[in-house]
Design a protein around this motif. Structure first.
Motif, PDB file in Angstrom:
ATOM      1  N   PHE A  99       1.322 -14.762 -12.467  1.00 16.20           N
ATOM      2  CA  PHE A  99       1.731 -14.075 -11.250  1.00 16.20           C
ATOM      3  C   PHE A  99       3.214 -14.287 -10.951  1.00 16.20           C
ATOM      4  CE2 PHE A  99      -2.807 -13.772 -10.815  1.00 16.20           C
ATOM      5  CZ  PHE A  99      -2.974 -12.532 -10.215  1.00 16.20           C
ATOM      6  N   LEU A 145       4.858 -11.624 -13.077  1.00 15.90           N
ATOM      7  CA  LEU A 145       4.686 -10.300 -12.472  1.00 15.90           C
ATOM      8  C   LEU A 145       5.586 -10.141 -11.260  1.00 15.90           C
ATOM      9  CD1 LEU A 145       0.822  -9.729 -12.649  1.00 15.90           C
ATOM     10  CD2 LEU A 145       2.589  -8.430 -13.851  1.00 15.90           C
ATOM     11  N   ARG A 146       5.712 -11.193 -10.471  1.00 18.13           N
ATOM     12  CA  ARG A 146       6.617 -11.153  -9.315  1.00 18.13           C
ATOM     13  C   ARG A 146       8.039 -10.898  -9.777  1.00 18.13           C
ATOM     14  NH1 ARG A 146       8.312 -15.742  -6.727  1.00 18.13           N
ATOM     15  NH2 ARG A 146       8.695 -16.438  -8.864  1.00 18.13           N
ATOM     16  N   SER A 198       9.130  -9.439 -12.443  1.00 14.80           N
ATOM     17  CA  SER A 198       9.354  -8.114 -13.016  1.00 14.80           C
ATOM     18  C   SER A 198       9.149  -6.988 -12.010  1.00 14.80           C
ATOM     19  CB  SER A 198       8.422  -7.897 -14.219  1.00 14.80           C
ATOM     20  OG  SER A 198       7.061  -7.904 -13.807  1.00 14.80           O
ATOM     21  N   ASP A 199       8.180  -7.156 -11.105  1.00 12.66           N
ATOM     22  CA  ASP A 199       7.800  -6.049 -10.220  1.00 12.66           C
ATOM     23  C   ASP A 199       8.254  -6.215  -8.772  1.00 12.66           C
ATOM     24  OD1 ASP A 199       6.519  -5.264 -12.499  1.00 12.66           O
ATOM     25  OD2 ASP A 199       4.482  -5.407 -11.703  1.00 12.66           O
ATOM     26  N   PRO A 256      -4.423  -8.287 -12.176  1.00 12.66           N
ATOM     27  CA  PRO A 256      -3.244  -8.983 -11.654  1.00 12.66           C
ATOM     28  C   PRO A 256      -2.135  -8.079 -11.126  1.00 12.66           C
ATOM     29  CG  PRO A 256      -4.033 -10.099 -13.611  1.00 12.66           C
ATOM     30  CD  PRO A 256      -4.815  -8.821 -13.496  1.00 12.66           C
ATOM     31  N   ARG A 257      -1.708  -7.078 -11.881  1.00 12.80           N
ATOM     32  CA  ARG A 257      -0.560  -6.264 -11.439  1.00 12.80           C
ATOM     33  C   ARG A 257      -0.880  -5.465 -10.163  1.00 12.80           C
ATOM     34  NH1 ARG A 257       2.132  -5.009 -15.809  1.00 12.80           N
ATOM     35  NH2 ARG A 257       4.125  -5.912 -15.170  1.00 12.80           N
TER      36      ARG A 257
END
Length: 216
Positions: free
Chosen positions: A15, A18-19, A21-22, A198-199
């Motif tokens: 996570f 993902l944080r 990158s997104d 997750p995403r």
């Protein structure tokens, strides 16, 4: 700040990545309690309701504007504590379930833990009712996969999950019920959509934090 409630520490770097990158700039706070899953498997998810309420209270006390539960087994229990917590509490698999319902009426749920199958199937059916769409949910337990996970054999774990997805027939979409199964998406050759949580789950959590900030 978004607090994440995990029942395995393996989710923390996932996570965080993902944080980065997104959702750059989103502050995450990770709360890990592996015993919650152990007790929920043994005694049922409702048995950990009080403990989950305590974890949520600590998250809010630390400044969380929203909480994301990444464990599919206890996600429903966490969501049910939102009013008491005073902030939005999300289960990571709800956006995935909504996407599965939109993909078609035949949904296959794959899980490595038997305790996850029922809550995830129930969630898909709940999202189908909300969308006014028909749905038929089939559940598949990926035999032996969890043994690999608990042994730390992550590659063997995700390969077992991917093989199980490849073996599914007569379905419109496959749901990977547990967040830890997400890497199997890039290994499967299934001819239908394979969804993981997750995403989209983190995106929902980020949106909840943004909404809470706007309402201040």
């Amino acid at each position: 700040m978004l607090a994440l409630v995990h029942t395995s520490a393996v989710h923390v770097p996932v996570f965080d990545a993902l944080r980065d990158s997104d959702h750059p700039g989103l502050e995450l706070r990770h709360l890990v309690d592996e015993e919650l899953l152990e007790r929920a498997r043994r005694d049922g998810p409702e048995a950990v309701g009080g403990d989950v309420r305590g974890v949520l209270g600590r998250a809010v006390g630390a400044g969380a504007r929203a909480v994301l539960c990444t464990c599919s087994t206890i996600g429903g229990v966490a969501e049910a504590q939102a009013a008491a917590a005073g902030v939005t509490v999300l289960r990571v698999d709800r956006p995935m379930a909504a996407a599965a319902v939109a993909a078609g009426p035949r949904v296959t749920v794959l899980a490595a833990l038997r305790s996850t199958l029922g809550p995830t199937a129930d969630l898909v059916e709940e999202e189908a009712r909300r969308a006014g769409r028909p749905v038929s949910v089939r559940t598949v337990l990926v035999d032996g996969a969890w043994d690999h996970f608990t042994a730390g054999a992550t590659e063997a774990y995700v390969r077992r999950v991917a093989a199980a997805a490849d073996a599914v027939t007569d379905t419109d979409v496959i749901v990977l019920a547990q967040a830890s199964m997400a890497p199997a998406q890039r290994l499967t050759s299934a001819p239908v959509r394979v969804l993981s949580s997750p995403r989209p789950g983190l995106a929902a959590g980020a949106a909840a934090v943004a909404a809470a900030v706007r309402e201040r």
